[in-house]
Scaffold this active site. Structure first.
Site, mmCIF file in Angstrom:
data_model
loop_
_atom_site.group_PDB
_atom_site.id
_atom_site.type_symbol
_atom_site.label_atom_id
_atom_site.label_comp_id
_atom_site.label_asym_id
_atom_site.label_seq_id
_atom_site.Cartn_x
_atom_site.Cartn_y
_atom_site.Cartn_z
ATOM 1 N N THR A 16 -0.572 3.811 -9.303
ATOM 2 C CA THR A 16 0.708 4.222 -8.717
ATOM 3 C C THR A 16 1.807 3.191 -8.998
ATOM 4 O OG1 THR A 16 -0.560 5.264 -6.966
ATOM 5 C CG2 THR A 16 1.777 4.938 -6.538
ATOM 6 N N VAL A 17 1.565 1.946 -8.600
ATOM 7 C CA VAL A 17 2.614 0.930 -8.745
ATOM 8 C C VAL A 17 2.807 0.562 -10.218
ATOM 9 C CG1 VAL A 17 3.422 -1.343 -8.019
ATOM 10 C CG2 VAL A 17 2.091 0.045 -6.428
ATOM 11 N N ILE A 139 11.627 -3.829 0.745
ATOM 12 C CA ILE A 139 12.514 -4.721 1.516
ATOM 13 C C ILE A 139 12.347 -6.148 0.976
ATOM 14 C CG2 ILE A 139 13.154 -5.557 3.806
ATOM 15 C CD1 ILE A 139 11.578 -3.230 5.023
ATOM 16 N N GLY A 190 -0.094 11.829 1.942
ATOM 17 C CA GLY A 190 -0.372 10.746 0.994
ATOM 18 C C GLY A 190 0.084 9.380 1.483
ATOM 19 N N GLU A 193 -4.094 5.373 3.323
ATOM 20 C CA GLU A 193 -5.020 5.048 2.241
ATOM 21 C C GLU A 193 -6.172 6.063 2.274
ATOM 22 O OE1 GLU A 193 -4.553 2.052 0.434
ATOM 23 O OE2 GLU A 193 -2.759 1.581 1.583
ATOM 24 N N LYS A 208 -0.224 -8.697 6.079
ATOM 25 C CA LYS A 208 1.203 -8.886 5.802
ATOM 26 C C LYS A 208 1.809 -9.910 6.763
ATOM 27 C CE LYS A 208 1.667 -4.216 3.928
ATOM 28 N NZ LYS A 208 1.899 -2.818 4.303
HETATM 29 P P1 NAP Z 1 -4.001 2.372 -7.694
HETATM 30 O O1 NAP Z 1 -3.117 3.549 -7.852
HETATM 31 O O2 NAP Z 1 -5.383 2.562 -7.186
HETATM 32 O O3 NAP Z 1 -4.096 1.647 -9.138
HETATM 33 C C1 NAP Z 1 -4.968 0.597 -9.423
HETATM 34 C C2 NAP Z 1 -4.992 0.399 -10.938
HETATM 35 O O4 NAP Z 1 -5.797 -0.733 -11.237
HETATM 36 C C3 NAP Z 1 -5.601 1.570 -11.740
HETATM 37 O O5 NAP Z 1 -4.909 1.724 -12.940
HETATM 38 C C4 NAP Z 1 -7.045 1.131 -11.980
HETATM 39 O O6 NAP Z 1 -7.589 1.650 -13.174
HETATM 40 C C5 NAP Z 1 -6.867 -0.371 -12.124
HETATM 41 N N1 NAP Z 1 -8.043 -1.136 -11.705
HETATM 42 C C6 NAP Z 1 -8.522 -1.273 -10.440
HETATM 43 N N2 NAP Z 1 -9.598 -2.091 -10.433
HETATM 44 C C7 NAP Z 1 -9.789 -2.478 -11.713
HETATM 45 C C8 NAP Z 1 -10.745 -3.315 -12.350
HETATM 46 N N3 NAP Z 1 -11.705 -3.932 -11.676
HETATM 47 N N4 NAP Z 1 -10.636 -3.496 -13.691
HETATM 48 C C9 NAP Z 1 -9.659 -2.876 -14.393
HETATM 49 N N5 NAP Z 1 -8.711 -2.082 -13.847
HETATM 50 C C10 NAP Z 1 -8.789 -1.882 -12.511
HETATM 51 O O7 NAP Z 1 -3.316 1.257 -6.747
HETATM 52 P P2 NAP Z 1 -1.761 1.090 -6.360
HETATM 53 O O8 NAP Z 1 -1.419 1.998 -5.232
HETATM 54 O O9 NAP Z 1 -0.941 1.141 -7.603
HETATM 55 O O10 NAP Z 1 -1.775 -0.374 -5.756
HETATM 56 C C11 NAP Z 1 -1.899 -1.505 -6.591
HETATM 57 C C12 NAP Z 1 -1.640 -2.774 -5.776
HETATM 58 O O11 NAP Z 1 -0.332 -2.715 -5.196
HETATM 59 C C13 NAP Z 1 -2.596 -2.994 -4.587
HETATM 60 O O12 NAP Z 1 -2.823 -4.375 -4.435
HETATM 61 C C14 NAP Z 1 -1.805 -2.457 -3.401
HETATM 62 O O13 NAP Z 1 -2.195 -3.026 -2.179
HETATM 63 C C15 NAP Z 1 -0.406 -2.898 -3.787
HETATM 64 N N6 NAP Z 1 0.658 -2.132 -3.153
HETATM 65 C C16 NAP Z 1 0.689 -0.783 -3.276
HETATM 66 C C17 NAP Z 1 1.704 -0.074 -2.664
HETATM 67 C C18 NAP Z 1 1.808 1.415 -2.792
HETATM 68 O O14 NAP Z 1 2.728 1.992 -2.222
HETATM 69 N N7 NAP Z 1 0.923 2.061 -3.538
HETATM 70 C C19 NAP Z 1 2.688 -0.762 -1.922
HETATM 71 C C20 NAP Z 1 2.643 -2.168 -1.845
HETATM 72 C C21 NAP Z 1 1.615 -2.835 -2.467
HETATM 73 P P3 NAP Z 1 -7.784 3.252 -13.400
HETATM 74 O O15 NAP Z 1 -6.391 3.801 -13.556
HETATM 75 O O16 NAP Z 1 -8.595 3.385 -14.631
HETATM 76 O O17 NAP Z 1 -8.472 3.740 -12.160
HETATM 77 N N1 HSE Z 2 -0.910 1.478 3.524
HETATM 78 C C1 HSE Z 2 0.294 0.690 3.478
HETATM 79 C C2 HSE Z 2 1.265 1.215 4.549
HETATM 80 C C3 HSE Z 2 0.895 0.781 2.093
HETATM 81 O O1 HSE Z 2 1.039 2.289 5.097
HETATM 82 O O2 HSE Z 2 2.239 0.535 4.844
HETATM 83 C C4 HSE Z 2 1.849 -0.321 1.774
HETATM 84 O O3 HSE Z 2 1.292 -1.594 1.829
#
Ligand code: NAP
Ligand code: HSE
Length: 435
Positions: A16-17, A139, A190, A193, A208
């Site tokens: 996603t990110v 933020i 969505g 988690e 956090k």
């Molecule tokens: P996500 O959609 O699950 O994406 C994770 C990505 O990392 C995928 O591309 C996955 O590969 C890859 N990956 C995971 N484990 C791996 C490994 N061991 N080796 C190689 N590739 C690996 O996660 P996300 O929502 O983007 O979040 C990513 C980070 O940002 C997390 O630390 C999360 O806490 C943080 N974050 C997310 C949000 C949010 O709104 N989503 C907000 C703030 C912070 P595949 O594509 O092949 O599965």
């Molecule tokens: N699960 C987290 C939330 C995503 O609801 O705030 C962002 O860190």
């Protein structure tokens, strides 16, 4: 004319990110170039499953499932880590920093657990390590704490730092629906988690708050230092009574500094409905910061989501590139420099809301108030309503400020009284004033 230098970025993670980061870097090329003087390009992206179908229009050759293709590539200047998890991510980032690569990460779990080690390595390697997006997505609270408040002494933070729980509690309050139903809705939309326990049990918010407290107080605050309670026990009745008394229930992260000692907690808390934090609804986040010099400030915005989070990642990236051009990377890294001292329970103070079921007969109130008087816990407000049971009543009591130690003792003594049938709930009450 001088050739434009290209800065090569390796992405660890393209979920996603990660996809949001690519969209912003590609879509804002001209602005990024004007601001940094460089062309910034994602040259490789690590994924787990290379055959997964994804919305990726670039060459497939940019994808790899071998992290070393990125970590050992001397042409890659900056690593953006958006893959999540502690292992193997921590090892990858330590390796990258040791190789002199700058790091931007969105990984709050990792920073909350290993932030100090990573910062120390970044300093030693004269590298940047930025993690703005790890807390409250869109933020810019970390930049505000590190730079905006650099000259001030922060004494208190109050944060709504988890969007999922704020959505659930807001909807419970607005629509009068139970927790379980609102959790399902948050999942359908969505927000939560896949395994929502890290949201609803408060772990995500605690991580956090550990990161924010670390930066606000310059102490090495860990996840384990955060007193933690999630929202799974919050009932519709608690919400209705709190509203009747002029409060909303929010999952608040509270961090306070008094006499060089700190307390950090994440728990469902009643907040005065006139306080701006009580009006933060849905998936939004907000952080209230009290500085000795500045007084009260509040930061508000989206706490998660692809583009809000990715924009924070790319802003960190821009900072790193600007610092590369100035040759000052790693100089802004300030590892915690104050000794951490956690308050004991007798120094942690709050007002409390207590809701209990008692026997409804003459003299009960008098019996109940004895432990309050003995422990010098002053009562601010009492409300009695019928319980759904013959001969029983519900009492709602709000205390004046008391210590956590006294409150624990009080609850023990109340619980032992024959006239007390059940203690339903206890919440700290936050009026929101500066300390
Ligand atoms: P996500 O959609 O699950 O994406 C994770 C990505 O990392 C995928 O591309 C996955 O590969 C890859 N990956 C995971 N484990 C791996 C490994 N061991 N080796 C190689 N590739 C690996 O996660 P996300 O929502 O983007 O979040 C990513 C980070 O940002 C997390 O630390 C999360 O806490 C943080 N974050 C997310 C949000 C949010 O709104 N989503 C907000 C703030 C912070 P595949 O594509 O092949 O599965
Ligand atoms: N699960 C987290 C939330 C995503 O609801 O705030 C962002 O860190």
């Amino acid at each position: 004319m001088e050739a434009v230098k290209q800065i090569n970025v390796g992405l660890l993670g393209l979920g996603t990110v990660g996809m949001g980061v690519v969209k912003i870097i590609d879509g804002h090329q001209e602005d990024l170039m004007k601001q940094t003087g460089n062309r910034i390009k994602v040259v490789k992206a690590l994924v787990k499953d290379i055959n997964k179908k994804r919305d990726w229009t670039r060459s497939e050759q940019l994808l790899t499932s071998d992290p070393w293709e990125i970590l050992r590539d001397p042409e890659i200047d900056i690593i953006i880590e958006v893959m999540g998890n502690i292992e193997p991510t921590f090892d990858y980032l330590m390796y990258a920093l040791k190789q002199g690569k700058h790091v931007v990460t969105a990984n709050k779990d990792l920073i909350a657990m290993h932030g100090a080690e990573l910062l120390a390595q970044a300093k030693e390697s004269k590298c940047d390590l930025y993690f703005e997006e790890s807390v409250a997505g869109g933020i810019p609270i970390i930049r505000a704490l590190v730079e905006g408040f650099a000259s001030d002494r922060i004494t208190k933070l109050i944060g709504i730092v988890n969007g999922t729980t704020n959505y659930i509690l807001s909807k419970m309050s607005e629509e009068g629906r139970p927790f379980e139903e609102m959790l399902v809705k948050a999942q359908e939309l969505g927000y939560a988690e896949a395994d929502p326990s890290s949201d609803i049990e408060g772990l995500d918010a605690a991580r956090k708050m550990a990161i924010l407290s670390n930066l606000a107080f310059h102490m090495e605050v860990h996840f384990d230092d955060v007193m933690l309670k999630g929202i799974t026990q919050v009932t519709q009745e608690d919400i209705q009574f709190s509203k009747q008394l002029g409060y909303e229930i929010k999952l608040l992260g509270i961090a306070k500094l008094n006499d060089n000692q700190i307390e950090v907690s994440v728990q469902p808390t009643m907040i005065n409905k006139e306080h701006p934090l009580a009006k933060v609804n849905g998936v939004f986040n907000a952080i209230y910061v009290y500085g000795e010099a500045v007084g009260e400030t509040m930061f508000y915005g989206p706490g998660a989501g692809q583009l809000p989070t990715a924009t924070a990642v790319v802003s960190d990236l821009v900072t790193v590139v600007k610092q590369m051009n100035l040759g000052v990377n790693g100089r802004g890294v300030i590892p915690p420099y104050r000794n951490k001292q956690l308050k004991s329970d007798d120094l942690i103070e709050s007002s409390y809301f207590i809701r209990l079921k008692v026997v409804d007969e003459v003299g009960v109130l008098s019996l109940l108030t004895h432990p309050f008087a003995d422990l010098r816990v002053s009562i601010q407000e009492v409300l009695q309503v019928p319980a759904n049971e013959e001969g029983k009543a519900q009492l709602i009591i709000i205390t004046h400020t008391t210590s956590k130690a006294q409150m624990n003792q009080l609850i023990e003594e109340i619980n032992a009284l024959d006239v007390v049938d059940h203690i339903y709930s206890i919440y700290p009450v936050e009026e929101g004033e500066a300390e």
